[in-house]
Every structure is written in structure tokens, then in C-alpha cells.
Design a protein around this motif. Structure first.
Motif, mmCIF file in Angstrom:
data_model
loop_
_atom_site.group_PDB
_atom_site.id
_atom_site.type_symbol
_atom_site.label_atom_id
_atom_site.label_comp_id
_atom_site.label_asym_id
_atom_site.label_seq_id
_atom_site.Cartn_x
_atom_site.Cartn_y
_atom_site.Cartn_z
ATOM 1 N N GLY A 228 0.833 -1.194 0.000
ATOM 2 C CA GLY A 228 0.000 0.000 0.000
ATOM 3 C C GLY A 228 0.861 1.235 0.000
ATOM 4 N N ALA A 229 0.378 2.292 -0.623
ATOM 5 C CA ALA A 229 1.117 3.543 -0.696
ATOM 6 C C ALA A 229 0.443 4.590 0.194
ATOM 7 N N VAL A 230 1.074 5.747 0.307
ATOM 8 C CA VAL A 230 0.552 6.801 1.166
ATOM 9 C C VAL A 230 0.252 8.057 0.360
ATOM 10 N N LEU A 231 -0.834 8.723 0.734
ATOM 11 C CA LEU A 231 -1.208 10.015 0.177
ATOM 12 C C LEU A 231 -1.119 11.065 1.275
ATOM 13 N N THR A 232 -0.651 12.245 0.933
ATOM 14 C CA THR A 232 -0.742 13.348 1.872
ATOM 15 C C THR A 232 -2.120 13.992 1.721
ATOM 16 N N ALA A 233 -2.664 14.443 2.822
ATOM 17 C CA ALA A 233 -4.013 14.989 2.822
ATOM 18 C C ALA A 233 -4.126 16.074 3.880
ATOM 19 N N ARG A 234 -5.206 16.834 3.786
ATOM 20 C CA ARG A 234 -5.494 17.877 4.765
ATOM 21 C C ARG A 234 -6.961 17.784 5.147
ATOM 22 N N ILE A 235 -7.248 17.857 6.432
ATOM 23 C CA ILE A 235 -8.646 17.830 6.866
ATOM 24 C C ILE A 235 -9.347 19.088 6.352
ATOM 25 N N ALA A 236 -10.403 18.867 5.554
ATOM 26 C CA ALA A 236 -11.172 19.993 5.014
ATOM 27 C C ALA A 236 -12.397 20.289 5.855
ATOM 28 N N ALA A 237 -13.057 19.223 6.356
ATOM 29 C CA ALA A 237 -14.275 19.438 7.145
ATOM 30 C C ALA A 237 -14.629 18.173 7.908
ATOM 31 N N GLN A 238 -15.294 18.365 9.046
ATOM 32 C CA GLN A 238 -15.887 17.266 9.803
ATOM 33 C C GLN A 238 -17.384 17.281 9.481
ATOM 34 N N GLU A 239 -17.831 16.247 8.740
ATOM 35 C CA GLU A 239 -19.212 16.229 8.268
ATOM 36 C C GLU A 239 -20.162 15.780 9.375
ATOM 37 N N GLU A 240 -21.435 16.172 9.264
ATOM 38 C CA GLU A 240 -22.428 15.854 10.288
ATOM 39 C C GLU A 240 -22.744 14.360 10.363
ATOM 40 N N ASP A 241 -22.491 13.624 9.276
ATOM 41 C CA ASP A 241 -22.829 12.191 9.277
ATOM 42 C C ASP A 241 -21.709 11.312 9.814
ATOM 43 N N ILE A 258 -11.928 11.299 11.642
ATOM 44 C CA ILE A 258 -10.528 11.411 12.020
ATOM 45 C C ILE A 258 -10.399 12.599 12.960
ATOM 46 N N ALA A 259 -9.770 12.386 14.084
ATOM 47 C CA ALA A 259 -9.634 13.460 15.061
ATOM 48 C C ALA A 259 -8.764 14.580 14.492
ATOM 49 N N GLY A 260 -9.184 15.798 14.694
ATOM 50 C CA GLY A 260 -8.383 16.928 14.247
ATOM 51 C C GLY A 260 -9.243 18.051 13.712
ATOM 52 N N LEU A 261 -8.702 19.246 13.759
ATOM 53 C CA LEU A 261 -9.392 20.420 13.250
ATOM 54 C C LEU A 261 -9.109 20.597 11.766
ATOM 55 N N PRO A 262 -10.008 21.268 11.031
ATOM 56 C CA PRO A 262 -9.731 21.576 9.622
ATOM 57 C C PRO A 262 -8.377 22.265 9.474
ATOM 58 N N GLY A 263 -7.649 21.821 8.462
ATOM 59 C CA GLY A 263 -6.311 22.350 8.221
ATOM 60 C C GLY A 263 -5.201 21.414 8.655
ATOM 61 N N ARG A 264 -5.529 20.425 9.504
ATOM 62 C CA ARG A 264 -4.501 19.495 9.960
ATOM 63 C C ARG A 264 -4.014 18.638 8.794
ATOM 64 N N SER A 265 -2.694 18.496 8.665
ATOM 65 C CA SER A 265 -2.106 17.678 7.604
ATOM 66 C C SER A 265 -1.933 16.243 8.069
ATOM 67 N N LEU A 266 -2.181 15.299 7.158
ATOM 68 C CA LEU A 266 -2.157 13.884 7.488
ATOM 69 C C LEU A 266 -1.441 13.085 6.406
ATOM 70 N N ARG A 267 -1.093 11.875 6.773
ATOM 71 C CA ARG A 267 -0.611 10.886 5.812
ATOM 72 C C ARG A 267 -1.555 9.693 5.898
ATOM 73 N N VAL A 268 -2.097 9.281 4.760
ATOM 74 C CA VAL A 268 -3.103 8.224 4.714
ATOM 75 C C VAL A 268 -2.562 7.051 3.901
ATOM 76 N N ARG A 269 -2.511 5.881 4.530
ATOM 77 C CA ARG A 269 -2.095 4.676 3.821
ATOM 78 C C ARG A 269 -3.296 4.042 3.140
ATOM 79 N N ILE A 270 -3.152 3.755 1.842
ATOM 80 C CA ILE A 270 -4.209 3.114 1.065
ATOM 81 C C ILE A 270 -3.692 1.766 0.590
ATOM 82 N N ALA A 271 -4.292 0.703 1.094
ATOM 83 C CA ALA A 271 -3.852 -0.652 0.747
ATOM 84 C C ALA A 271 -4.170 -0.951 -0.711
ATOM 85 N N ALA A 272 -3.225 -1.566 -1.405
ATOM 86 C CA ALA A 272 -3.406 -1.859 -2.832
ATOM 87 C C ALA A 272 -4.595 -2.772 -3.084
ATOM 88 N N GLN A 273 -4.848 -3.695 -2.158
ATOM 89 C CA GLN A 273 -5.933 -4.643 -2.369
ATOM 90 C C GLN A 273 -7.320 -4.006 -2.199
#
Length: 358
Positions: A228-241, A258-273
Motif C-alpha cells: 500500500g502507498a501513502v497520500l498526503t491529505a489535509r482535513i477539510a471538514a468534519q461532516e455531520e454524518d 478522524i480526530a483533528g481540526l480543519p487544516g490538519r495535515s495527514l498521511r493516509v495509507r491506502i492498501a493496494a488490495q
């Protein structure tokens, strides 16, 4: 910071031959059990005296120094705390026996969240708490380099989830170079800034974590099941659902909260399978995450599977599918596709803080 490691050592039925120059940050030595990872960190620590060695940390030779003069902190798989001492006494053991002033105690206690444990003895601690104390003890020895030999291997998944954020904080807030041994690929993907793949006593691949994890050829060495590879991401919003909307270079990504305020930078692992490919943008699917992508490379293994490296914005992810599916989709470098990912396919343990740039 650079750590220059050149080792030659013969074990019965096994030979260690390692040449690598490592940058600062957290470098993961990844490989199967018996590949030589622990032997490398033991050589750096001075616990193994190789047949030939040149170990240089920021221009200073370590290999000709005894272990206690190398200024290296070591965290083992088991915490190895002194059972008759309190947490506070364990933390300050190294400077006290050396007759030095204890420096940085408050910062380390705060960083590792162990303030409430100081008066306890190890028998009253959980496995995760013991490891946090062991890390604190290593930090308070004032090391120039921290070695961590599978520090989470003895913990269950709940305790791993508890301690991973503290290791991330250690990586991001101390500026201390870390050499970290692991054979758990999700753990490596979350923590590493650099990865060295060790196989049969040799370095098979070395480079930035994002490049190593998204390379299909390297994935074969690291294990296809967990590829699996990783993507960099940023929290844009915490949705009501209950979903969190992330912004990535390839477009929006919705994941369970995901815990955190909008603007927080993250690394997300996405499994190839967990990645499904479609030539056209699919409609009528329950999957929320549909990322436009371009095929960068295909790597066929010995079995019926194919690993596809995909460009998504300026980054890469992997998709694992059958050779028959790849042929049916007429996949080839340059072909545009859509990568489909179920929101619930990404576990909380696959989301971590983004290491500082540089």
C-alpha cells in the motif's frame, strides 16, 4: 544529520553486508525476521562488534567507541524497566548513574503523556505505558541518535494504537534522528520518512517512504498482502454524518471520523488490495471515493496478480488486481482510469500525522 553505515559480519550460515547513508528523520529498517535488521542496530549501538565496520554520525566515528560513549539511546522490544524503581527513577537512571544533571524531564514527561505514572512501579503499568517510559528513559540519556528495535511488536492492536501517536510526536517534535526496526508494513507506512528494505543481510531498496511504498518492484520484497502507498491529505471538514472530508492532490476523500481540526495535515495509507479500477467514471456505486488517475507502471508477479502504480495528482498509489482484469481494462502506462476506494477500507491505524518537510 547523516548516518553512514558500512558493515561486514559473518554469522553461521548468514553474512551481513550493508552500505547505506541515511538522512535525518525516522528511518525504518524493514524486512522479514532474520534478515539482519536487529544486527544492524546492535552494531550501531556497539552491542555487536562486526568483522568490519565504519559507522559515522554527522562526521563523528562511532565504531571505534565503546557503547557507553556513543551517545545512542536504545528502546528494545520489551521495555526492560528496572522493576524495583519507580517510573521517575527509571526515567532518570542514565544521568544519575553518570553523575549528570537531569535535563528535559518535564518536556519528555509531557511529550509522552506519563505525568500520572511517575510514582508507579513497572508492575502497575500496561504494555503501552511501559514502552512510553522506556522511550522516555532513552530520551533522558541525552542521545544524539535513537534506536528502536520493534518497540511495538509485543503489544496488541489496542496498545499499538495508543502508542503510535507518541512515536509520531517523537519523530516530529524532538528533531532526534531515529533508526526504527519493524516488519509490520502498516506501522512503517505511518511512521517512516525513509525506508531501507533489508533482505538476507543486504540493503535491497533505500529511499523516501512515499517512493519506496509506491514502487511495485519494492512491494514484492515487502509483501504483496500488505502492499500500500501513502497520500498526503489535509482535513477539510468534519461532516455531520460522522465522516471526515480530506483534501488530496487527486481530489476529495471521505473517511470515517478522524480526530483533528480543519487544516490538519495527514498521511493516509491506502492498501493496494482495497483499490478498484474503472476506465470510465463509475455511477450508481456506494463507494464515495473516486479518484481520477493515470497508469504509471504495471508489475506482473509470478502468480496471477498485477500491481499497478497510479499517478494521482503529484503522488502515487498502488492497485492490486488480477492479470485478467488488467488485460480486460487494457491497462498500460499512460492510460487514464478512476481509482475507487470504500471509505471504510481505510482503518484508523492507517491515518497518521504528516512528518515535517525536509
Amino acid at each position: 544529520m547523516t548516518l553512514d553505515i558500512h558493515l561486514r559480519h559473518a554469522f553461521p550460515g548468514f553474512r551481513l553486508e550493508v552500505d547505506m547513508v541515511l538522512p535525518g528523520g525516522l528511518t525504518c529498517l524493514f524486512g522479514r525476521s532474520g534478515s539482519g535488521k536487529t544486527s544492524i542496530v546492535n552494531a550501531v549501538a556497539g552491542l555487536l562488534r562486526p568483522d568490519e565496520a565504519r559507522i559515522v554520525l554527522d562526521g563523528a566515528r562511532l565504531d571505534n567507541l565503546p557503547p557507553h560513549r556513543r551517545e545512542v539511546g536504545y528502546v528494545f522490544q520489551d521495555a526492560r524497566l528496572f522493576p524495583h524503581l519507580t517510573v521517575a527513577e527509571n526515567l532518570t537512571y542514565a544521568p544519575r548513574v553518570r553523575g549528570r544533571k537531569v535535563e528535559g524531564m518535564a518536556r519528555v514527561v509531557d511529550l509522552l503523556g506519563i505525568g500520572a505514572l511517575l510514582s508507579r512501579r513497572p508492575a502497575a503499568l500496561s504494555g503501552g505505558e511501559k514502552q512510553r517510559v522506556a522511550i522516555g528513559r532513552a530520551l533522558l540519556s541525552q542521545p544524539r541518535l535513537l534506536l528502536m528495535d520493534e518497540p511495538l511488536a509485543a503489544l496488541d492492536e489496542a496498545r499499538k494504537a495508543e502508542i503510535l501517536p507518541y512515536v509520531e510526536a517523537l519523530r516530529d517534535e524532538t528533531g532526534l534522528p531515529i533508526l526504527y526496526v519493524s516488519h509490520a508494513l502498516p506501522e512503517v507506512a505511518r511512521l517512516a520518512t525513509t525506508i531501507a528494505v533489508i533482505e538476507a543481510g543486504r540493503v535491497q531498496a533505500l529511499g523516501p517512504a512515499a517512493e519506496i511504498l509506491s514502487d511495485p518492484a519494492t512491494a514484492q520484497l515487502m509483501g504483496l498482502r500488505d502492499a500500500g502507498a501513502v497520500l498526503t491529505a489535509r482535513i477539510a471538514a468534519q461532516e455531520e454524518d460522522g465522516l471526515t472530508r480530506l483534501e488530496t492532490a487527486a481530489g476529495p476523500l471521505w473517511l470515517p471520523r478522524i480526530a483533528g481540526l480543519p487544516g490538519r495535515s495527514l498521511r493516509v495509507r491506502i492498501a493496494a488490495q482495497d483499490v478498484i479500477l474503472s476506465r470510465d467514471r463509475p455511477v450508481g456505486l456506494s463507494a464515495l471515493n473516486i479518484l481520477p488517475a493515470r497508469v504509471a507502471a504495471l508489475h506482473e508477479g509470478q502468480g496471477p496478480g498485477v500491481l499497478v502504480r497510479l499517478e494521482v495528482g503529484q503522488e502515487h498509489i498502488l492497485a492490486r488486481l488480477t492479470r485478467r482484469s488488467a488485460q480486460a481494462l487494457a491497462l498500460a502506462p499512460g492510460v487514464t482510469v478512476h481509482a475507487v476506494l470504500k471509505s471504510v477500507a481505510v482503518a484508523q491505524a492507517d491515518v497518521g500525522g504528516l512528518p515535517p518537510a525536509g
